[in-house]
Design a protein around this motif. Structure first.
Motif, short mmCIF file in Angstrom:
data_model
loop_
_atom_site.label_atom_id
_atom_site.label_comp_id
_atom_site.label_asym_id
_atom_site.label_seq_id
_atom_site.Cartn_x
_atom_site.Cartn_y
_atom_site.Cartn_z
N GLY A 262 0.80 -1.21 0.00
CA GLY A 262 0.00 0.00 0.00
C GLY A 262 0.84 1.26 0.00
O GLY A 262 2.04 1.25 -0.31
N LYS A 263 0.22 2.37 0.36
CA LYS A 263 0.85 3.69 0.30
C LYS A 263 2.06 3.75 1.23
O LYS A 263 2.00 3.34 2.39
N SER A 267 1.40 -0.59 4.47
CA SER A 267 0.40 -1.64 4.63
C SER A 267 0.55 -2.63 3.49
O SER A 267 1.19 -2.34 2.47
N PHE A 360 -7.83 -2.87 -5.08
CA PHE A 360 -6.92 -2.22 -4.13
C PHE A 360 -5.92 -1.38 -4.94
O PHE A 360 -4.81 -1.83 -5.23
N LYS A 362 -3.09 1.19 -6.35
CA LYS A 362 -1.78 1.57 -5.83
C LYS A 362 -1.86 2.95 -5.17
O LYS A 362 -2.64 3.80 -5.56
N THR A 364 -2.82 3.53 -2.11
CA THR A 364 -3.87 3.64 -1.10
C THR A 364 -3.48 2.86 0.15
O THR A 364 -2.59 2.00 0.11
N ASP A 365 -4.15 3.18 1.25
CA ASP A 365 -3.89 2.50 2.51
C ASP A 365 -4.66 1.18 2.52
O ASP A 365 -5.90 1.15 2.54
N LEU A 366 -3.95 0.07 2.51
CA LEU A 366 -4.59 -1.24 2.45
C LEU A 366 -5.03 -1.75 3.82
O LEU A 366 -5.74 -2.76 3.90
#
Length: 404
Positions: A262-263, A267, A360, A362, A364-366
């Motif tokens: 994630g970001k 994450s 999901f 790329k 972003t906060d997963l």
């Protein structure tokens, strides 16, 4: 056997004497005289001379370069020899280009260009092969006296820069600005490093090596590929040792795994894809994606599988798999690692990761996605018809295998 053609016409065009030309030069290389070679091939003596020496342009007729045998490379030596320098001088008199000479010698164009620039006459600029050979021989003996050790003023300037904790590169540029018209005061940074690390103690004070930002008194060599430190504490088993049944996808139970990040790498979500059915399982990693967290999530997921679907796991060499040995002990699933920079060795997993980016994205906060949401996404992917499965879904294909 070469035979002289009985009829020759202008309609035959430019290629009318191609075979004769080849045979003529073959005979000359064997030691046959020019006159005899022309007679055997059936051409005029002046034609053979024009082939050998070339011709100047006249009217519509284009110039033709002289035919010269290509010299073989100078053996195993990386240095030019006297025969090479004679050849270079002859071709320079014929106004040949550097690239043409280099191609004929089997050398790089920069080698020939550098040879001409270094060893030509310093006054008139003419290139004389024997004088060039003498200059090269004088320049070759080793070891050479170092520039810094020979010039006290230069040595003092370099030492002053090191006292100020300047880097060798900063010292070299400062010398060029301070002495723009004095080439003897110009050095490159490698010369300074050589004076510190390679040559004897007398060039620069040995303790000044501590002024370098690395703080090392010895040069640290770069590791070669075959001398790298092991990736993990426990030895890896590479993909080349994976069972052959995993390659043809005929037997289910061989999985491929990876993380989608994630970001700001804060994450992650773990992905598992079964090679035979393309069945997807997602690992819930709410806190972090350290080796311990990934191991625990993998163990929890693998223990829910039936025994005949726990044959192997293939992963890349990411640090999240540092605890692969304890995972194998807990689940009895061997882990095989891909070669570096070889994502194609986990092709099914890479393709699935691309599909998951629709859910999901790329950057972003997963960590905001719950376990239930991950299960819903996996179920949706497993219910999607796949061309590679004959338009069956991964769930249908897995159900058939479990039923059998």
């Amino acid at each position: 056997m070469f035979e002289i053609r009985k009829t020759r016409t202008v309609a035959q065009g430019r290629r009318k004497l191609t075979r004769e030309r080849q045979e003529y030069f073959r005979l000359v290389q064997q030691g046959v005289s020019y006159t005899e070679a022309a007679r055997l091939v059936g051409i005029n003596l002046r034609t053979g001379k024009r082939w050998r020496n070339g011709r100047n342009p006249s009217g519509r007729q284009k110039a033709a370069p002289p035919a010269r045998p290509v010299l073989p490379p100078s053996g195993a030596s990386r240095y030019l020899r006297e025969a090479d320098r004679i050849y270079i001088a002859d071709r320079l008199l014929e106004k040949a280009t550097v690239r043409a000479i280099a191609a004929e010698l089997g050398r790089s164009p920069s080698t020939v260009s550098r040879e001409i620039r270094r060893n030509r006459h310093p006054v008139n600029g003419q290139y004389r092969p024997f004088a060039a050979q003498a200059r090269a021989d004088d320049r070759r003996p080793r070891p050479k006296p170092r520039k810094i050790s020979q010039d006290p003023e230069l040595r003092a300037a370099v030492q002053a820069g090191l006292d100020e904790r300047w880097s060798p590169e900063q010292i070299c540029h400062a010398l060029r600005r301070q002495f723009p018209d004095r080439p003897e005061m110009h050095v490159v940074h490698e010369t300074v490093y050589q004076a510190l690390y390679v040559q004897g103690r007398g060039a620069l004070r040995r303790e000044l090596a501590g002024a370098l930002r690395t703080g090392r008194a010895r040069r640290k060599p770069h590791r070669q590929a075959n001398c790298r430190q092991p990736r993990f504490t426990d030895p890896m088993v590479m993909i080349s040792d994976r069972p052959a049944e995993a390659d043809d996808r005929a037997v289910p139970g061989h999985w491929e795994g990876d993380l989608i990040i994630g970001k700001n790498s804060g994450s992650a979500i773990g992905t598992l894809v079964e090679r035979s059915t393309r069945y997807v399982m997602l690992l819930y990693l709410p806190m972090d994606h350290t080796a311990a967290s990934v191991r625990d999530a993998l163990t929890e997921t693998a223990l829910r599988l039936p025994p005949h679907l726990k044959r192997s796991l293939t992963w890349d060499q990411g640090s999240e798999m540092a605890a692969h040995h304890t995972f194998t002990i807990a689940t009895d699933i061997p882990v095989y690692f891909c070669d570096p920079a070889s994502p194609w060795q986990r092709g099914s997993n890479e393709n699935t990761n691309g599909l998951l980016r629709q859910y999901f994205p790329k950057g972003t906060d997963l960590s905001v996605h719950s376990r239930e949401h991950l299960d819903a996404v996996a179920a949706q992917l497993n219910g999607r018809p796949r061309k590679t499965l004959g338009w069956e879904t991964p769930a249908e294909r897995l159900h058939k295998l479990l039923a059998v």
